[in-house]
Design an enzyme around this catalytic site. Sequence first.
Site, short mmCIF file in Angstrom:
data_model
loop_
_atom_site.label_atom_id
_atom_site.label_comp_id
_atom_site.label_asym_id
_atom_site.label_seq_id
_atom_site.Cartn_x
_atom_site.Cartn_y
_atom_site.Cartn_z
CE LYS A 1 7.56 -12.47 -0.41
NZ LYS A 1 6.35 -11.78 -0.89
CG HIS A 2 8.46 -4.71 -1.53
ND1 HIS A 2 6.93 -4.40 -1.21
CD2 HIS A 2 8.79 -3.51 -1.81
CE1 HIS A 2 6.85 -3.14 -0.90
NE2 HIS A 2 7.86 -2.49 -1.25
CD GLU B 1 1.74 -0.26 10.64
OE1 GLU B 1 0.67 -0.81 11.03
OE2 GLU B 1 2.39 -0.07 9.73
CG LEU B 2 0.66 -6.82 12.93
CD1 LEU B 2 0.10 -8.01 13.82
CD2 LEU B 2 1.27 -7.49 11.60
CB CYS C 1 -2.41 -0.24 9.04
SG CYS C 1 -0.68 0.68 9.02
CD GLU D 1 -7.18 -3.21 8.65
OE1 GLU D 1 -6.41 -2.34 8.56
OE2 GLU D 1 -6.85 -4.31 8.79
CB SER E 1 -3.15 -8.89 7.15
OG SER E 1 -2.42 -10.39 7.10
CG ASN F 1 -0.40 -0.07 2.47
OD1 ASN F 1 0.85 -0.80 2.62
ND2 ASN F 1 -1.04 0.18 3.47
#
Length: 582
Positions: free
Chosen positions: A150-151, A224-225, A258, A345, A203, A127
């Site tokens: 690792k994208h 960071e979720l 997020c 969410e 996620s 994102n």
Amino acid sequence: MILSVDPASGTELARFTPQSTVDVETALDAAAGAQARWRTLDVTERVGLLRELARVLRAGKDEYARLVTAEMGKPLTEAEAEIEKCAVTCEHYAGQAGTYLADRPIPPDSVVVHDPLGVVLAVMPWNYPFWQFFRFAAPALAAGNGIVLKHAGNVPQCALAIADVMRAAGTPEGLVQVLLVESGAVAGLIADDRIAAVTFTGSTEVGAIIAAQAGAALKKQVLELGGSDPFVVLADADVPAAAATAVKARFVNGGQSCVNAKRFIVEEAVADEFVREFTAAAAALEVGPLARENLRETLHDQVGRSVDAGASLLLGGKPADGPGFFYPPTVLDHVTPGMAAFDEETFGPVAAITRVAGPDEAIELANRTEFGLGAALWTRDLDRAAALVRRLEAGAVFVNGMVASDPRLPFGGIKKSGYGRELGAEGIREFTNTKTVWRGPGSTSFPPAVLRPSSLPAHNRGGGASTVPLVTCAVGAKVFLNGTTHFEGGAGIPLHTHNCPESVVILEGSAIVEIDGAEHHLEQFDTTYVDAGTPHRFRNASATEPMRILWTYASVEATRTIVETGVTTRVDAEHTNPKLSE
């Protein structure tokens, strides 16, 4: 196969064959070897790379922004802002890393130091394909770590562009590795002895898997979720301002963040006004496509289930016709706990409005979520706000504003929004070994530093002003942290900026100070604070009597410069004090 697909049309842009096991082995060996050399450099040498990264990012901003828009769909202006924010963050850590990582003496015989952990695996989302990486990479590199990226699978061209940025900036060969591999390869990377720690943004479901894998290997993680951030509007709020900010907070990046505000909890007394203004502003928006077709399907299902459960659909609510993965700005009113738009969410341009009787109910519903990333609170009663913010369960609370990340401030969540912090001093220290060093009898002591102003050279500032640096002792070295400036009658110094915050005390006389265009009169023992990058100047208010100030800088690197030049390093006015948002 790794595919890049244009979300605005659904057409394929590129495809890549995942790298082989041999390629991965070679990359890991190179990263480990390069990091072993990188960690030996002083932080003042390492931050030179960050300045070059900022330069390269700005030079290629147009190209990188177009690539971000092509691969994940955000509007071009937002993509350009993302690249600029990466550059600003690199510059921030270039200026502040020395302060954040400075050795901390514990008298009489100990010191706390921060050593790099090693090579950090970064599993990054789509994102904000540049920003999410650079907000981790800038402090991690400054701290002496190496990186394996690792994208996300749908932004492979952005991943390769990041590798190009690194090369163009002169990153030591091997220090930052970009791997085009599929998700199934992550477990093996985490288990590999050459990986010291893991950072993940994505996620909650995937974060739990990565946490379990890293935990089994006893490796540090920063997660960071997800988030379902509340935006609380109380009856005494500035409702037009709250509604205008709420629209941006919900729909920026197409609602795919997020830290987007997702649940708007409004006191009944002002709910009609808020809903009216919010819906009108949302109706005027044009948003980009969602990044993938399955994201749009999930979002539309959440809207449908919420309406079936009793929510009022005021705007949108139907996938756009034509090619691409577009979904219009959607507003749901009278959303209550138990509905999908409240409990889950919603990762897209859907706003859920919940009406409450008063502040206590508002806080209770704001906290009724498994997430705890950010929260916004709108009220004119700042005394009440001070108490309410402590009751909100979130990693950040913004009062009368929009939750956003800022390189100066720690960023992260609680509950199922993850743990650990990025950005700020806390962010750079996450991937360090905070080490205690104790020296017993017979060890080399930490020498005191005693210098008197009369023994130090004064730097002529011109116009009847001169500066004398003072000295504070640090472990093993003298570090110039503060000093005095003397002004003859009527003397002043020109408008200038610093690359760090500055605090000033009027020791003698009275001063006229201009800060960011506003003029203030200060008497003896008055104090003032000037933020980094803020234009300011001092002059003696008296035409005949002398005036003297004591200044303190919040950057070791910046204050070293004063010893040689009499001024700190200046930054371009174009890039100072940026307005940052995610």
